[in-house]
Structures are given as structure tokens and as C-alpha cells.
Design a protein around this motif. Structure first.
Motif: not given
Lengths: 627, 176, 148
Positions: A145-164, A88-95
């Protein structure tokens, strides 16, 4: 949270519908749409009507969002193993990113604006864009270019959720590698397109728009290597997250640079400070909040596993530092004119002489490390052991570099260094391969079986590294040994370059679908044997009336023969420009091998196996080492 | 203290944003003239309307004058021309034209059609004098003082605002 | 009227049937110098191209100017000085080294040095930390297996 997947599917459906509508308008010659009227014409062939959808600023933005929606669809589909909260967090960031771009289009760059009364004819697509390259280059580039947004979203999701942790890295890695592969292909396509269209044989100009694609590529390369360490050893965690944020930030920065009018470039879209302001605001919000999130959460991320000062981890870290510095150098050179101007300190140009001087010395040590890193052991490596294992590779590399220079006709220092770099990589990969299929004490008979056991991830790495070697080889050979000749040729005259004889057979006129052309004919022979017939052209496109020079190229594995028409001179003769470019196709061949290596690595069984066995709630902070 | 280090990316980024924002109001292709404050380059050119007569830089010393670079093929010059014709009526200072990379007949016809604000136009067919003045686009306008030093360059068409806010005050100042 | 004059770098010539085409320029060595210099000068009316590549009138004029200056015996540096006296530093694609460009020219090298120094410092600091700060190792043998 359960809404995430359905929302992603819906977004994909709606964006694709919009995209299809725009494409339909182009195909049907609907000139009541302003964008279609500006970029198309009733005589435009169908393939360029399709490509014309992304031929201008507004349409290319729609392509951007289309690519984003495709990636979101892919993430929604291939993420059964992810916990719902994470997805949910990943898709939210991309959204949210999609929202930003869609707003941008709605407020400032609407591709569907109408033009009343609708004109009878469109202004035609820029003739430079009427080329197969236009059909493939932007989509591939944007997928990257746009594909890097997936890694970006994964990174933010991990920071938000605290599970890195290593599991996070294992999830992120295939997405990032695929995006990186697309970006590599996109850049290679752009470069080869410039080469055969622009009429004077160059393939990289350090133009701001080109740099805007190179910077994310460099960071993406650092990222895929850093992810490897985080996945394997749970180390570099906060560093990898930072790289993931940086890679996509540079993609967004590139979007800004290309569309805001802040830098002068042959590739820049028609610009408008209002649009630039919007993108800048968007960039500030997205990147600024990511860095803020990073500043808040990163300090509490653990150190991960320990490793020695000399180890595979360190070579990868050093590689990261060098790639980051290289990206920084490109950014410095690209933005410096703006920096000085904004400070009122005058106007400056920074061009190829600067970038060549600065970039190559930075890349050389990185390439040197490429030969060592794969052979170093995780956690702790021994220098004498490495030196001993690599001494054969070093010797072969030096020998081959010198031999190639000698065979090509002359030796010079920079060329020999370039060749040394390529052979070094290949020799190191060969050494690695040999150690795996024929370790001490194991008979040769077992080698084929051992070969089949090499995981795809590893095979992909070797292939990609060989791709880099092929690329270096191509660049070195072309820059050092290409030959150019300009001759005044009347019908029947010939000129000889490097053993190839080019004979001019005159010109003829013909009409193309939307242009008038004057086509020359040049017969090429070598030692009396016919090699090629080349047909360089001068075209005038009927609508925009720009004259275009179309080169004619005979591509070969070991050389390109490149001919273009200059200007007519008295007596029906022409100035004809002839190039013999050794190994130039290895430049793009090397890039394709890199991309293939990446895709091969992603096909590794472990990514699919893990999906079946991972429990859904797997997110332990101390995941330890993965096999 | 770990927080301080983690803030570095954000701080650097915000600095970058400041520069990018400043850049939105600048024109990356505008080339300021290095000639401001330096003597105008030497030139000897024939008059557009009389190929037998020449004008040299030395002839122009002792007065404040305006040099306007124009051409009959230049579209933006048509925009600017009425403004110049109007300005010439005020007789504030002599205006000379530099007919850049043009044909004599075409240039004369253009002036006949659109008005002649110039005391005379200099005919620079091959553009060499233009290069010496650092001309790269047409129209461009220079203000040169009594000692022959370049004081001002306008890139692009002269507008009434530029005349009112920049050129006229400068000319008054230079004239004493 | 456009006239593009190009260089001829090498010409290994031998007679082959019809006439061997003369090289387009009078003096190949001079033309090589012209193009070498032109490749470092910016075309001011173009969107980021050198005067060597551009077909614009100004580019053609400036190339002609470069050629004439070289024919008069001027050095490369004198040609660059001539251009910057008229158009400023903006016309050079190789930015001059001055106080305002120190950061540009030395920045990359400085970044590399700083980056590597930082790397070494971080590694040394980590090697001195006690083991509790790091993950527990389950087994070391697995990590260097061929799956790596």
C-alpha cells in the motif's frame, strides 16, 4: 533541496525509534500504555506480543508510517542517479504524507496514551489474530500500500518539474513493481490466513476491507504495464501519471474505508467518526490537490511516440481499460450501499453473488489479452501474423482445458472457460519463449545460449504471467470440483470423500499457553495407505473467553484435506466437516509466482547499468525510445 | 478544451468525497423496518406470568399500543428499563413486552428485580414472533395503531429524547 | 444452545471396518438447498457474514426458518420474499434488480463498453493526426529487439 536526504534519514531514525519503543512496551508487558493493555496479556506468547504492535488501530497506523519511512529511506539511498531537484520533490511529497499520518496519530490515535492506574492484566490480543498470519500479513500488505506512494511521489514530482518522459518512467518502474509484488504477497497471505483460520474453508469474501486492498492492486497492475509503455516508447505519459496518482489514492481510500465506520466489515477496526473525518479531510487534500495539479499540467504533456491501432501498445491500453473498469466495478459494489443510504434511498447489501457475477466477466477478456500482448510487436502489429503464431497455443489450450475437465470427472461451461484461460496463458508464454530461443533459421543447439540472453525483465514478465495462469487454475479447480461432507461421527466411525477415508479417533483436552483446547483426531487413509493425521480443535481463550474453531488441513500439491469440528451431539459423537479441495494451494502459489516474477523483472541489469552511465541532469523531454 | 477533460478526475473525486462525508453520520449496520405502514404480523403467544392465558393480535385491535422487545440476558435492556418504567407511570398508552428467546423463570425474575412497566409480557421462547416482527437485536420497540398497523420502530434502547420527540407526539396523533 | 446443521453433498460410501458415519442431516438434497439460500442471506447481527457461516443465535434461527419453509415445499424465491418482508432488501447479499439498483447491475458493463469505445475513438483520432504531433522516431528496428 540538499536537506531532502538528511531529513529522510532522520525521519526513518525517529519513526523506527518510536516503533521500537512500542514494541518494547509490548514485550515487557507495560500495561500502563493503554494500547498495550487493550491488545496484550501476560500469558501472550512473544511472537504475538510483537505482532500485537499492529493488532489495533493506533499501532497499525504506526506500522503504516514505519513502512513509509522505510520507503523514504530506500528512495534516499538508491537515488544517486536522480537530479537533486527531482529527488527533493519526491521526498517532499512523501514527507507531506508522513506529516499527515503523524498528525492523525498525534491528534486522534496516539498509541502511547497512558492508562493510570496501570491494570495488572491486559485484555489480550483478539484470539483470531493470534496466528502466524498476523506476523506476516499486515507488514507485507502495508509495504505494498505504502509503496505506491513512491510512484505517486514520482508522478507529482514530474508534474511539478515539467519533465515527464521515458527516463522518468524508467526511474519509477522498479519502485512500483516492488511495491506491487509486496501487495500481491500481502493479499495472498491474508487470503490463505482466512482460509485456514476461519473454520469453514473460504478464502475470499468480497468484504469491504478485502476490496480495499484489491482496488489498489488492480490499479497497480495497470500502472506497471503502463509504465512499461512509457519507458519503452514514451507514450501514454499523462495516462501513466494519472494511474500513479489513482493507485495511491485508492490506497488512501482503503485506509479511510477500513477505519471510519462507514462500511460494515469483519476486518474493520474500532471506529470513531472523528477519526473518519480526519482521514477524509487528509484524503481530500492529498488526492484533490494531485488531481488539480494533474488538471493543470497534464494537457501540456506531449503525445509521445506514435503507434498503430493494432500494436503491443494498444493491447496494453486495452488491458489498462479492463483493469480500471474492474477496479471501478469493485468500488461501485463496495460503496453502493453507502451511496443509496446517503441519498435516503434505503439500505442494501452487496455481497459475493454480485461481485462474482460482475468481476469474472471483466477479467476474462483481460486474461485473453495476456496471451496476445506479449507477442504483439511494438508500434505496429499484424493481426494475421499474430493469429498464425498463436494458433498452436489456442489449440493446445482448448485441448488441455477439455482434457482436464474430463479427467476431473465432469465438464461444465464456466469451469472449462476458467481452465481455458489458464492454459491459454501458459501456451502463449511457451510460444513466446520458443520464438526467442528457437527463431526461424536458428539451430536448436543455440537455444540454451539464447535462453540465457533473455533479459530478466522479460523472464520476470513470463514468470508473473505463468503465476496468473496458476492462480486461475487453482480458483477454477476449487470452485468447480471441491467436495464437502458433514457427518455425525462417534469414535471409530469413518466417512469417505473422493477416495479418502476419514476415521474419527475421539478427542482429548489440553491446555495451551493462553487457552484451553479440545482436540479431535482424524486418521486419513487412501486405498488403505495412511495419508495424514488431522487434529481439528475447539479452543477457549482464557482472557476474552471467545470460542474458536481451529481447522486442521493436510496440504498437498494437488489437493487440501480440510477437517473441522462442528458441534458435539449425544453419545460423545461430533459433527465433523470434511472438505477435499483440489489444487487450492495453487491460488496462493500463483500469487507468489506473480510476485517473484515482479522481483525478477526489477533485478534486470538495465536498472543498474543506467545508474552508472546516466548524467545527473538527464531530463530531456524528448528522450526517444530506450533500448 | 483539454483542460476540461483533465478536470474530470477531480470533479468525480469531489463528488465521491461528498458521499463519504455523508456516510460518516450514518450507521451501516442499522436495518430500517420494512413493516412501517404495514399490518403487524399475526401472533398468538402465552403470557409470561401465566402460561394458561394467550394474547393474539386480534385482541390488540382498537387501541394504540407499544410493543417492547426485551430479554433477561440483554445488557442494553437494563439501560432502557428505568426509562420505560418512568414512562409507564404517565399511562399514555398500554405497553406490552415481548420476552424474546428467554426462559420464563429468568424473565419473571428480571421484571421482579427491575420493575414492570408492562400491562403484560408475551413469551416468545423460540423467537419466531420476533422474526416476524423483523427483530434482529434487543431491545427494540414498536408503536402499533388501532387498525393493527405498525407506525414506528425504535432500534436500540428507548431514551427520554426519543420518547419526548418521536413517540409521544405520534401517540397523541394516533389517538386523535 | 447452538446447533449447527451442515449439508452433505456427496457421499460415496463403502463399509470400512467401523461403522460408516451417517450424514449429519436427514435429507442431503434439502440441506444443500438450505445452505445455498443461506449463503445469500446476511446475518444482521454480525459484521458482514452470511447466515450460513455465522454461529450467532439469529443466524441459527433463520437457518432453521429456511429449512422449515423448504420442507413445506416453498420455492427459493418465496424464502427470499419472506426474509425481505421482515428485514428489507438489506438481508439479501444479491441486491435485487430494481430502478434504484440499475446503476449497480449495469454500471460495470456500461463502464466497460464506454471505456472500450473511448479507447477506439482515441486511437482513431490519433491515427488521423499529422506526424509532427508525435515524437520523432530515431530508429524503428531497435524497439522490437529481444530487450523488449
Amino acid at each position: 533541496m540538499a536537506l531532502a536526504r538528511p531529513c529522510a534519514y532522520t525521519l526513518f531514525f525517529l519513526v523506527t525509534l518510536a516503533f521500537a519503543c512500542l514494541m518494547a512496551s509490548f514485550i515487557r508487558h507495560d500495561f500502563s500504555v493503554l494500547y498495550v493493555a487493550s491488545n496484550s496479556n501476560s500469558a501472550l506468547p512473544i511472537e504475538y506480543r510483537i505482532a500485537g504492535v499492529w493488532g489495533g488501530h493506533e499501532g497499525s497506523l504506526l506500522l503504516w508510517v514505519q513502512m513509509l519511512s522505510i520507503w523514504m529511506l530506500a528512495v534516499a539511498l538508491f537515488s544517486r542517479h536522480l537530479p537533486q531537484a527531482v529527488l527533493a520533490r519526491i521526498l517532499a511529497v512523501m514527507g507531506l504524507i508522513a506529516v499527515g499520518f503523524l498528525l492523525f496519530m498525534l491528534l486522534t490515535s496516539n498509541p502511547f496514551d497512558r492508562l493510570f492506574p496501570a491494570p495488572m492484566e491486559g485484555r489480550d490480543l483478539n484470539p483470531l489474530l493470534q496466528d502466524p498470519g498476523m506476523v506476516t500479513h499486515p507488514p507485507m500488505l502495508y509495504m505494498g500500500y505504502v509503496g505506491f506512494s513512491v510512484a505517486f511521489a514520482f508522478a507529482l514530482a514530474a508534474l511539478i518539474g515539467g519533465n515527464l518522459d521515458a527516463t522518468w518512467a524508467r526511474w519509477t518502474r522498479p519502485w512500483t513493481t516492488v511495491a506491487w509484488a509486496f501487495l500481491t504477497i500481502g493479499i495472498a497471505l491474508g487470503s490463505s490466513w482466512a482460509y485456514y483460520v476461519l473454520g469453514w474453508g473460504g478464502w475470499w469474501f468480497w468484504d469491504p476491507v478485502e476490496n480495499a486492498s484489491l482496488m489498489p492492486w488492480l490499479l497497480g497492475t495497470a500502472l506497471i504495464h503502463s509504465l512499461a509503455v512509457t519507458e519503452k516508447r514514451n507514450s501514454f505519459k499523462s495516462w501513466t501519471v494519472l494511474l500513479a496518482i489513482l493507485a495511491f489514492s485508492f490506497s488512501l481510500l482503503g485506509t479511510f474505508l477500513v477505519r471510519s465506520g462507514v462500511l460494515s466489515s469483519v476486518h474493520a477496526f474500532a471506529t470513531d467518526p472523528r477519526r473518519g473525518l480526519f482521514i477524509l479531510a487528509f484524503l481530500t487534500v492529498v488526492v484533490g490537490s494531485s488531481f488539480a495539479l494533474y488538471a493543470w499540467r497534464a494537457p501540456s504533456v506531449g503525445l509521445g511516440a506514435r503507434f498503430a491501432v493494432l500494436s503491443k501498445e494498444t493491447t496494453l491500453l486495452a488491458n489498462n481499460v479492463l483493469l480500471l473498469v474492474a477496479a471501478g466495478a469493485v468500488m461501485l459494489g463496495t460503496l453502493y450501499p453507502l451511496l443509496l443510504d446517503a441519498l435516503g434511498m434505503g439500505k442494501l447489501s452487496v455481497g459475493p453473488p454480485y461481485f462474482d457475477a460482475v468481476f469474472l466477466p471483466l477479467m476474462a477478456p483481460a486474461v485473453f489479452l495476456m496471451g496476445i500482448g506479449p507477442l504483439a510487436r511494438w508500434k505496429e502489429a499484424q493481426a494475421p501474423d499474430l493469429a498464425q503464431r498463436l494458433r498452436w497455443a489456442a489449440g493446445v489450450a482448448v485441448g488441455c482445458a477439455l482434457a482436464t475437465g474430463w479427467l476431473a470427472g465432469e465438464l461444465h461451461l464456466v469451469a472449462t472457460l476458467g481452465l481455458l484461460m489458464s492454459f491459454w496463458i501458459v501456451a502463449s508464454v511457451a510460444t513466446d519463449l520458443l520464438e526467442r530461443v528457437h527463431p526461424a533459421g536458428s539451430p536448436w543447439a543455440q537455444a540454451p545460449a539464447r535462453m540465457r540472453q533473455i533479459p530478466r525483465a522479460l523472464a520476470g514478465m513470463m514468470l508473473a504471467h505463468v503465476g496468473v495462469a496458476v492462480f486461475c487454475f487453482g480458483v477454477t479447480m476449487v470452485k468447480a470440483y471441491e467436495v464437502e461432507s458433514d457427518a455425525k461421527m462417534a469414535t471409530g466411525d469413518s466417512t469417505t470423500v473422493r477416495g479418502y477415508t476419514f476415521t474419527f479417533r475421539g478427542t482429548r483436552e489440553y491446555s495451551g499457553p493462553n487457552y484451553e483446547a479440545l482436540q479431535g483426531r482424524i486418521d486419513v487413509t487412501q486405498g488403505g495407505r495412511e495419508v495424514a493425521v488431522l487434529s481439528p480443535e475447539k479452543r477457549i481463550y482464557r482472557v476474552q473467553k471467545n470460542p474458536m474453531t481451529q481447522a486442521s488441513i493436510d496440504s498437498g500439491l494437488t489437493r487440501d484435506l480440510y477437517v473441522s469440528l462442528g458441534e458435539p451431539v449425544e453419545g460423545g459423537a461430533w459433527i465433523v466437516r470434511v472438505y477435499v479441495k483440489p489444487f487450492i494451494d495453487w491460488i496462493w502459489g500463483g500469487c507468489m509466482l506473480m510476485a517473484l516474477g515482479g522481483l525478477l523483472a526489477v533485478a534486470d541489469r538495465r536498472y543498474r547499468r543506467k545508474q552508472a552511465t546516466d548524467p545527473v541532469a538527464h531530463a530531456a523531454p524528448l528522450a526517444g525510445t530506450a533500448p | 478544451m483539454k483542460y476540461a477533460r483533465a478536470l474530470v478526475p477531480l470533479v468525480v473525486f469531489l463528488g465521491l468525497v461528498w458521499f463519504l462525508a455523508a456516510g460518516l453520520w450514518l450507521d451501516p449496520k442499522e436495518v430500517p423496518s420494512p413493516l412501517i405502514g404495514k399490518p403487524a404480523p399475526a401472533f398468538t403467544l402465552t403470557r409470561l406470568d401465566d402460561a394458561a392465558q394467550s394474547i393474539r393480535r386480534e385482541d390488540m385491535l382498537g387501541k394504540v399500543w407499544m410493543l417492547n422487545v426485551w430479554a433477561s440476558w440483554c445488557v442494553a435492556c437494563r439501560e432502557e428499563h428505568p426509562v420505560l418504567v418512568e414512562f409507564a407511570r404517565k399511562k399514555l398508552l398500554p405497553i406490552y413486552g415481548l420476552n424474546y428467546k428467554d426462559e420464563r423463570a429468568a424473565g419473571l425474575k428480571w421484571i421482579a428485580n427491575f420493575g414492570n412497566p408492562y400491562d403484560a409480557s408475551l413469551f416468545d421462547q423460540d423467537g419466531r414472533v420476533g422474526i416476524d416482527f423483523g427483530v434482529y437485536g434487543v431491545p427494540e420497540t414498536f408503536i402499533i395503531d388501532r387498525e393493527g398497523v405498525v407506525r414506528f420502530k425504535q432500534i436500540g434502547p428507548v431514551t427520554p429524547e426519543v420518547l419526548r420527540d418521536r413517540i409521544e407526539p405520534l401517540v397523541r396523533k394516533l389517538n386523535g | 444452545m447452538r446447533r449447527l446443521l451442515f449439508i452433505a453433498l456427496f457421499a460415496w460410501a463403502w463399509v470400512a471396518g467401523a461403522k460408516e458415519a451417517p450424514s449429519a442431516a436427514q435429507d442431503p438434497v434439502l440441506e444443500a438447498r438450505v445452505l445455498h439460500i443461506a449463503a445469500e442471506l446476511r446475518c444482521l447481527v454480525c459484521q458482514n457474514q452470511t447466515i450460513a457461516d455465522s454461529h450467532a443465535d439469529l443466524a441459527v434461527d433463520l437457518r432453521r426458518q429456511v429449512r422449515e419453509m423448504l420442507q413445506q415445499g416453498r420455492s427459493d424465491q418465496e424464502v427470499f420474499d419472506y426474509m425481505t418482508a421482515r428485514y428489507g432488501d438489506f438481508v439479501l447479499y444479491r441486491p435485487p434488480v430494481r430502478s434504484t439498483t440499475l446503476l449497480l447491475w449495469f454500471g460495470p458493463g456500461a463502464m466497460a463498453v464506454i471505456g472500450l469505445v473511448l479507447l477506439v475513438l482515441v486511437l482513431r483520432r490519433r491515427s488521423r493526426m499529422p506526424a509532427e504531433n508525435f515524437d520523432k522516431e530515431e530508429s524503428d528496428a531497435g524497439s522490437n529487439a529481444p530487450g523488449a
